[in-house]
Scaffold this active site. Structure first.
Site, PDB file in Angstrom:
ATOM      1  N   GLU A  93      -5.674  30.313  22.166  1.00  0.00           N
ATOM      2  CA  GLU A  93      -6.519  31.028  23.140  1.00  0.00           C
ATOM      3  C   GLU A  93      -6.238  31.104  24.752  1.00  0.00           C
ATOM      4  OE1 GLU A  93     -10.553  28.919  23.477  1.00  0.00           O
ATOM      5  OE2 GLU A  93     -10.549  28.845  21.503  1.00  0.00           O
ATOM      6  N   CYS A 106      -5.107  30.877  32.144  1.00  0.00           N
ATOM      7  CA  CYS A 106      -4.959  29.753  31.471  1.00  0.00           C
ATOM      8  C   CYS A 106      -4.406  29.428  30.011  1.00  0.00           C
ATOM      9  CB  CYS A 106      -6.727  29.104  31.397  1.00  0.00           C
ATOM     10  SG  CYS A 106      -6.959  27.528  30.445  1.00  0.00           S
ATOM     11  N   CYS A 113      -5.121  19.750  18.939  1.00  0.00           N
ATOM     12  CA  CYS A 113      -4.544  18.881  19.821  1.00  0.00           C
ATOM     13  C   CYS A 113      -4.759  17.245  19.171  1.00  0.00           C
ATOM     14  CB  CYS A 113      -5.576  18.810  21.069  1.00  0.00           C
ATOM     15  SG  CYS A 113      -4.950  17.757  22.338  1.00  0.00           S
ATOM     16  N   CYS A 117      -9.915  13.796  22.949  1.00  0.00           N
ATOM     17  CA  CYS A 117     -10.991  13.549  23.854  1.00  0.00           C
ATOM     18  C   CYS A 117     -12.188  13.937  23.288  1.00  0.00           C
ATOM     19  CB  CYS A 117     -10.741  14.335  25.130  1.00  0.00           C
ATOM     20  SG  CYS A 117      -9.032  13.840  25.954  1.00  0.00           S
ATOM     21  N   CYS A 120     -14.214  17.301  24.114  1.00  0.00           N
ATOM     22  CA  CYS A 120     -13.444  18.683  24.012  1.00  0.00           C
ATOM     23  C   CYS A 120     -13.477  19.158  22.719  1.00  0.00           C
ATOM     24  CB  CYS A 120     -11.845  18.364  24.606  1.00  0.00           C
ATOM     25  SG  CYS A 120     -10.865  19.762  24.608  1.00  0.00           S
ATOM     26  N   CYS A 334     -12.401  25.254  26.705  1.00  0.00           N
ATOM     27  CA  CYS A 334     -11.116  25.371  25.792  1.00  0.00           C
ATOM     28  C   CYS A 334     -11.531  25.044  24.246  1.00  0.00           C
ATOM     29  CB  CYS A 334     -10.085  24.402  26.284  1.00  0.00           C
ATOM     30  SG  CYS A 334     -10.328  23.379  27.651  1.00  0.00           S
TER      31      CYS A 334
END
Ligand code: SAH
Length: 358
Positions: A93, A106, A113, A117, A120, A334
């Protein structure tokens, strides 16, 4: 012989490649410009280059093209969110935000990832791979091509942990900086990290003047560990020491991201503790009302709490702002669009090969 991705070559690597083809190195200037400034997608569009060289290039290299699978535009503020397909069909994205000082993009740095976290969305589908430098810079080329807009600022705050893809991220910054290419100064670039301490020290040594943003989100290690697994590896003190070194070497102010989560980290005591941590640094705090993700347990702090939190920090001498929520009517946090894409792959699969502008 496998063709090389010409977009992934730094200027010096491009010069060597042209040399290897038995051509004069100065052609690298023309070619770099065509690819990174003019954003052409075919060697045949490089009109000031001989047909012979164009043919050689076609034989040995290809120009990277990223496809826009989906573009959502906010009716409220014009923020545009892109779901972009990579050559291996993975999706990432990018978000284009409009401010009065210019357009900010961005960018994502990884497919998924590894940081985990809890608040997220990027982390929910796990980690697939890191992006190449050309796929990071390519997000700018793709969005500029698609919108016709010029991008002036970049934040490395999309999917992925930039400092977990260190070499490609640094290479992408140099590609974006390069005068013959997009020519965007490092001062217009921010790198956000959850705090990979050794790579903060490395970045300080790169002689790149980019802004560093630290995703802090808590004021004690114990609390930080509740939402951010990376806190098991590095303490807040270790992160702040690395930041002080970054400031000492680069002279740049550091920005601290703090997502306000209702009942988790938004009390007055938290604000006081945060101010005490940052008081003696050239720092700026960016408060982000946490974006509530689908099936997430964390809720946004209330308006009053956010205001109070900011006032406490400012009154203790720590410059603090609240991040404007852009694109709240689209999936702007995100990882949300990619997650939805994976959840609904069948529906998207039918759309996948439809041309961008249909
Ligand atoms: N991995 C990098 C950059 C990507 S995320 C990092 O951790 O900094 C960009 C910022 O958005 C980070 O500060 C991240 O912690 C924050 N963020 C992620 N999910 C969020 C959410 N649901 N609400 C608010 N901020 C969030």
């Amino acid at each position: 012989m496998e063709k090389i991705n010409i977009n992934d070559l730094s200027f010096e690597e491009l010069e060597n490649f042209i040399d290897e083809l038995g051509e004069k190195k100065f052609h690298a200037k023309q070619i770099f410009k065509w690819i990174h400034r003019e954003k052409v997608l075919s060697f045949d569009d490089m009109t000031d280059i001989s047909k012979n060289l164009r043919e050689k290039l076609k034989e040995r290299a290809y120009i990277l093209e990223l496809k826009v699978i989906e573009c959502q535009k906010s009716k409220k503020d014009g923020t545009m969110k892109f779901l972009i397909e990579l050559p291996d069909q993975n999706a990432i994205e990018s978000v284009l935000m409009k401010y009065h000082h210019g357009n900010t993009i961005c960018v994502s740095t990884q497919v998924g990832c590894r940081m985990g976290c809890k608040f997220c969305a990027s982390t929910k589908e796990g980690f697939v791979r890191s992006l190449y430098a050309s796929e990071i810079e390519g997000q700018l080329l793709t969005v500029e091509r698609y919108t016709g807009e010029k991008i002036s600022n970049i934040v490395y705050m999309g999917i992925g942990e930039p400092l977990d893809n260190y070499d490609n991220v640094v290479k992408s910054i140099r590609l974006i900086n390069y005068p013959l290419g997009l020519n965007i100064g490092a001062r217009h670039i921010s790198i956000s990290t959850c705090g990979l301490v050794p790579n903060i020290y490395r970045l300080a040594q790169e002689n790149i003047q980019c802004t560093l943003s630290i995703s802090l989100h808590a004021t004690t290690d114990e609390k930080r560990r509740q939402t951010m697994p990376i806190a098991n590896k590095y303490t807040i003190k270790e992160i702040l020491d690395a930041c002080k070194e970054y400031i000492r070497i680069t002279g740049r102010r550091i920005s601290f991201e703090y997502a306000l989560i209702n009942g988790q980290n938004d009390s007055r005591e938290d604000a006081i503790a945060l101010a005490k941590l940052l008081r003696d640094m050239i720092a700026h705090v960016n408060l982000i009302p946490v974006n509530e993700i689908k099936n997430g347990v964390y809720k946004k702090a209330t308006e009053n709490h956010i205001q109070e939190f900011m006032d406490t920090l400012n009154s203790m001498g720590v410059v603090t702002t609240v991040r404007r929520e852009l694109g709240s009517d689209i999936d702007a946090a995100c990882g949300q669009l990619r997650k939805k894409y994976i959840d609904k792959t069948d529906e998207f699969a039918q759309k996948k090969y439809i041309k961008i502008d249909e």
